[in-house]
Design an enzyme around this catalytic site. Structure first.
Site, mmCIF file in Angstrom:
data_model
loop_
_atom_site.group_PDB
_atom_site.id
_atom_site.type_symbol
_atom_site.label_atom_id
_atom_site.label_comp_id
_atom_site.label_asym_id
_atom_site.label_seq_id
_atom_site.Cartn_x
_atom_site.Cartn_y
_atom_site.Cartn_z
ATOM 1 N N HIS A 153 8.952 -18.228 11.606
ATOM 2 C CA HIS A 153 10.282 -17.655 11.322
ATOM 3 C C HIS A 153 10.877 -18.222 10.031
ATOM 4 O O HIS A 153 12.089 -18.231 9.867
ATOM 5 C CB HIS A 153 11.269 -17.903 12.470
ATOM 6 C CG HIS A 153 10.703 -17.626 13.820
ATOM 7 N ND1 HIS A 153 10.866 -16.423 14.479
ATOM 8 C CD2 HIS A 153 9.946 -18.388 14.642
ATOM 9 C CE1 HIS A 153 10.245 -16.471 15.652
ATOM 10 N NE2 HIS A 153 9.671 -17.649 15.776
ATOM 11 N N SER A 274 14.572 -16.371 -19.193
ATOM 12 C CA SER A 274 15.629 -15.370 -19.191
ATOM 13 C C SER A 274 16.249 -15.345 -20.577
ATOM 14 O O SER A 274 16.379 -16.378 -21.229
ATOM 15 C CB SER A 274 16.681 -15.734 -18.155
ATOM 16 O OG SER A 274 17.911 -15.118 -18.501
ATOM 17 N N LYS A 280 16.214 -20.750 -16.788
ATOM 18 C CA LYS A 280 15.363 -19.986 -15.872
ATOM 19 C C LYS A 280 13.881 -20.073 -16.200
ATOM 20 O O LYS A 280 13.475 -20.120 -17.350
ATOM 21 C CB LYS A 280 15.760 -18.507 -15.910
ATOM 22 C CG LYS A 280 17.147 -18.255 -15.371
ATOM 23 C CD LYS A 280 17.162 -18.186 -13.868
ATOM 24 C CE LYS A 280 16.924 -16.754 -13.444
ATOM 25 N NZ LYS A 280 17.034 -16.617 -12.000
ATOM 26 N N GLU A 287 5.906 -11.894 -8.577
ATOM 27 C CA GLU A 287 6.740 -10.765 -8.138
ATOM 28 C C GLU A 287 6.026 -9.433 -8.361
ATOM 29 O O GLU A 287 6.099 -8.521 -7.540
ATOM 30 C CB GLU A 287 8.079 -10.778 -8.887
ATOM 31 C CG GLU A 287 8.938 -11.984 -8.559
ATOM 32 C CD GLU A 287 10.074 -12.142 -9.561
ATOM 33 O OE1 GLU A 287 11.117 -11.521 -9.348
ATOM 34 O OE2 GLU A 287 9.906 -12.876 -10.555
ATOM 35 N N TYR A 314 -16.248 22.199 -1.102
ATOM 36 C CA TYR A 314 -15.412 21.745 -2.214
ATOM 37 C C TYR A 314 -14.183 22.625 -2.416
ATOM 38 O O TYR A 314 -14.249 23.844 -2.300
ATOM 39 C CB TYR A 314 -16.245 21.733 -3.510
ATOM 40 C CG TYR A 314 -15.446 21.305 -4.725
ATOM 41 C CD1 TYR A 314 -15.285 19.965 -5.030
ATOM 42 C CD2 TYR A 314 -14.829 22.248 -5.556
ATOM 43 C CE1 TYR A 314 -14.539 19.552 -6.127
ATOM 44 C CE2 TYR A 314 -14.080 21.858 -6.660
ATOM 45 C CZ TYR A 314 -13.941 20.501 -6.942
ATOM 46 O OH TYR A 314 -13.205 20.103 -8.024
HETATM 47 N N1 ARG Z 1 -13.481 18.344 -12.531
HETATM 48 C C1 ARG Z 1 -13.902 18.732 -11.224
HETATM 49 C C2 ARG Z 1 -13.432 17.703 -10.176
HETATM 50 O O1 ARG Z 1 -13.036 16.662 -10.535
HETATM 51 C C3 ARG Z 1 -15.382 18.849 -11.153
HETATM 52 C C4 ARG Z 1 -15.885 19.758 -10.093
HETATM 53 C C5 ARG Z 1 -15.531 21.170 -10.384
HETATM 54 N N2 ARG Z 1 -16.159 22.062 -9.499
HETATM 55 C C6 ARG Z 1 -15.774 23.320 -9.394
HETATM 56 N N3 ARG Z 1 -16.390 24.075 -8.536
HETATM 57 N N4 ARG Z 1 -14.800 23.797 -10.099
HETATM 58 O O2 ARG Z 1 -13.446 17.943 -9.014
#
Ligand code: ARG
Length: 455
Positions: A153, A274, A280, A287, A314
């Site tokens: 504490h 400071s 200071k 920090e 993707y």
């Molecule tokens: N610059 C893109 C990224 O960072 C690369 C991959 C792009 N792929 C795509 N199908 N457009 O993700």
């Protein structure tokens, strides 16, 4: 790169939102390594000729030289690092450059590059954590006997040694290093060859590229390979936890350097003055380390939000994985280096710490333990007697060790003069010999264990 299907150029705004070369140029080294391994594999698999491979490798050498010399033209019109390298390769070696992208997509390319970058960052971080631990161990060894108050504490609780306190952080940073090592082990599979999302019809050898790039094996599912960034998230989680530990040590440094505590002095190297208050000496580095954890946590939050709910495989959202990750590792690196510097530089004010170690009736538990051991009192009764002794000492304005024997005997008859032996902070710390306790010999044993681990 995809001109075939398009007749018009993208809108300027499209380019502005799409472009990533400003930050993903940091993947250049990984991109070149991946392309080298891919080209060698395509040649071995009979997909490209030896001449084409030689031209590609030669062009990649030139590009590497240009990047090192700072003359490589990073161009926004080529969007990202992958297309910048390919465009430059075409300028350098002609149409053979176009064969490099056989059996590959930017989707597995970026997954590969980014994974290798994070892997390198984890390795660097582990090295920096070890350096910080070594600095802590060195101070702990110098101060295995230096008394200080242990707190709960933030109230004086029981005497400990400065060495013991510092070694607590060595344990924390050891677990942090372990988390980065775990993450690294899990991420060490190569996504190259997953291609766009479904794999490749070419006779590619994913074991070969995996091995060439230092991976344990290729990833086992092409969709997963191009669509997850859990390796980055896991590392950011480890970075966040490490930041939590760093911020606690930073906070202690801030507290310890106040004139009110006066436990340590920081060198001029890690403090600032400071502009208005000449007296200071501010612990700015500590920090800032304390504050950087905000960035680390923010990065983890940012990337988890980007990834959550994304359908396989993707999506361009994933381009937003890099900035938070780069920022987090930059902040973590600076924090670890600055902390190691501060720890190596700091000077404990031993007399001040020793004096504080005895303040606040910090040996009260030792008195209670003595009553249990010597007079066979149940611990609860011993606690009660000791509480009364503290109250008396407070009334008389003295420390427990200064209470006259008659006062102690008035509280519990059997108390003899040998009780005073346990009432000094040094005796208190020395008595805590249990495994992992603060007794200097225990602390030295842990210091030795860590020196072996860190050697
Ligand atoms: N610059 C893109 C990224 O960072 C690369 C991959 C792009 N792929 C795509 N199908 N457009 O993700």
């Amino acid at each position: 790169m995809w001109g075939g299907r398009f007749t018009a150029k993208p809108a300027e705004l499209m380019q502005a939102i799409n472009v990533s070369i400003g930050f993903d140029r940091r993947l250049a080294a990984q991109d070149l390594a991946g392309s080298r391994a891919h080209a060698a594999m395509l040649r071995k698999a009979g997909v490209i000729t030896s001449q084409d491979e030689a031209a590609i490798q030669g062009g990649l050498d030139t590009i590497e030289g240009e990047i090192a010399a700072g003359t490589f033209p990073f161009r926004e019109e080529f969007e990202d690092i992958h297309m910048n390298v390919e465009a430059r390769l075409r300028e350098l070696i002609g149409p053979a450059a176009g064969r490099l992208h056989t059996a590959r997509s930017r989707n597995d390319q970026v997954a590969l590059d980014f994974r290798m970058w994070v892997r390198d960052a984890c390795d660097r971080t582990i090295g920096q954590l070890k350096a910080l631990q070594a600095a802590l161990v060195a101070q702990a060894e110098a101060h295995a006997d230096t008394l200080m108050p242990g707190f709960t504490h933030l109230q004086p609780a029981q005497p400990v040694t400065f060495g013991h306190h510092l070694m607590a952080y060595v344990e924390m940073f050891g677990r942090d290093a372990g988390r980065f090592a775990d993450a690294r082990r899990r991420m060490n599979e190569s996504p190259l060859g997953a291609a766009a999302l479904a794999g490749s019809p070419f006779p590619i050898d994913r074991e070969m590229t995996a091995k060439a790039l230092g991976f344990d094996r290729p990833t086992a599912n092409s969709l997963d390979s191009v669509s997850d960034r859990d390796f980055a998230l896991e590392s950011l989680a480890a970075a966040t936890l490490c930041g939590v530990h760093l911020s606690r040590l930073a906070e202690e440094i801030v507290i310890w350097t106040t004139p009110q505590f006066g436990f340590i002095r920081l060198s001029d190297a890690f403090t600032t003055g400071s502009s208005i208050m000449p007296q200071k000496k501010n612990p700015d580095a500590a920090e800032l380390v304390r504050a950087k954890v905000g960035r680390l946590m923010g990065s983890f939050t940012q990337l988890s939000i980007v990834m959550k709910g994304l359908p396989l495989a993707y999506s361009k959202d994933m381009q937003e994985d890099k900035v938070p990750t780069f920022e987090a590792f930059d902040a973590l690196e600076l924090s670890l280096l600055a902390m190691a510097g501060m720890v190596a530089d700091l000077e404990p004010v031993a007399p001040r710490m020793a004096q504080a170690a005895g303040a606040g009736f910090s040996t009260a538990t030792d008195l209670a333990d003595w009553l249990v051991r010597t007079l066979d009192l149940p611990f609860r009764d011993a606690h009660h007697v000791t509480g009364a002794a503290v109250k008396k000492a407070e009334e008389l304005g003295c420390d427990l060790s200064e209470l006259p024997l008659s006062e102690l005997q008035a509280l519990s008859q059997g108390i003899g003069p040998d009780v005073y032996e346990v009432l000094t902070p040094r005796a208190s710390a020395a008595s805590r010999k249990s495994y992992g306790g603060t007794a200097p010999d225990q602390v030295r044993a842990q210091i030795k264990r860590w020196k072996d681990i860190l050697a």
